[in-house]
Scaffold this motif. Structure first.
Motif, short mmCIF file in Angstrom:
data_model
loop_
_atom_site.label_atom_id
_atom_site.label_comp_id
_atom_site.label_asym_id
_atom_site.label_seq_id
_atom_site.Cartn_x
_atom_site.Cartn_y
_atom_site.Cartn_z
N ASN A 121 11.37 1.47 1.17
CA ASN A 121 11.45 2.93 1.04
C ASN A 121 12.28 3.57 2.14
N ALA A 122 12.32 2.95 3.32
CA ALA A 122 13.18 3.47 4.39
C ALA A 122 14.64 3.37 3.98
N GLY A 133 7.68 7.69 -1.20
CA GLY A 133 7.47 6.25 -1.10
C GLY A 133 7.31 5.79 0.34
N LEU A 134 8.14 6.33 1.24
CA LEU A 134 8.03 5.95 2.65
C LEU A 134 6.70 6.43 3.24
N LEU A 135 6.36 7.69 2.98
CA LEU A 135 5.08 8.21 3.48
C LEU A 135 3.89 7.48 2.86
N PHE A 194 -4.70 8.90 0.63
CA PHE A 194 -3.60 9.71 0.12
C PHE A 194 -2.33 8.89 -0.09
N ALA A 195 -2.39 7.59 0.17
CA ALA A 195 -1.26 6.72 -0.17
C ALA A 195 -1.03 6.76 -1.68
N TYR A 196 -2.11 6.78 -2.46
CA TYR A 196 -1.95 6.79 -3.92
C TYR A 196 -1.22 8.03 -4.42
N PRO A 197 -1.64 9.25 -4.06
CA PRO A 197 -0.89 10.41 -4.57
C PRO A 197 0.56 10.44 -4.06
N LEU A 198 0.80 9.94 -2.86
CA LEU A 198 2.18 9.88 -2.37
C LEU A 198 3.02 8.91 -3.19
N PHE A 199 2.46 7.76 -3.49
CA PHE A 199 3.17 6.79 -4.33
C PHE A 199 3.34 7.31 -5.76
N ALA A 200 2.33 7.99 -6.27
CA ALA A 200 2.43 8.57 -7.61
C ALA A 200 3.55 9.61 -7.65
#
Length: 142
Positions: A23-24, A70-72, A83-89
């Motif tokens: 993602n970077a 994606g990076l976050l 909150f990794a899931y909503p960020l990836f979503a």
């Protein structure tokens, strides 16, 4: 499992670390394109560069949500945050809308291999979201 400490599985570190790297690069690509970095964009045909630089503002916002989400999300995954899931979503949806727009745009220049790479990006974004959701349901993420 609520109230107990769930051990961090080894694969979280692998997926999270690889996710940060993957993602970077997406963030780097976005930044170099958005800033019209001549050295970075030099290998691309002028027609494609013109197309990117003349996209509507909303497409840049959607693209940014895709790559920076994606990076976050990867960083949140390494921090074991739900909150990794909503960020990836959000990242997956951003990529889907961004690439869908380009695919449906009749004026978009055709680039060999672009459709395949778009599918790879979408698949990885979807798998990251599903992985984070799975870990969240197992209470690995808090």
């Amino acid at each position: 499992m609520s109230g107990s400490i769930v051990k961090t599985p080894w694969h979280l570190w692998v997926v999270g670390g690889l996710g940060v790297l993957w993602n970077a690069f997406g963030c780097f690509d976005f930044t170099m394109t958005a800033t019209n970095n001549a050295a970075y964009l030099e290998p691309y045909p002028q027609e494609l560069r013109d197309y990117w630089l003349n996209m509507p503002a909303w497409t840049w916002v959607i693209w940014a949500i895709g790559v920076f989400g994606g990076l976050l999300g990867s960083i949140a995954l390494l921090l074991r945050r739900k909150f990794a899931y909503p960020l990836f979503a959000a990242s997956f949806l951003g990529a889907l809308v961004s690439m869908g727009r380009s695919y449906l745009d009749k004026e978009a220049p055709a680039v060999e291999g672009m459709a395949f790479m778009s599918l790879v990006i979408l698949a990885i974004a979807l798998l990251q979201a599903l992985y984070a959701r799975w870990l969240s349901r197992r209470e690995v993420l808090r």
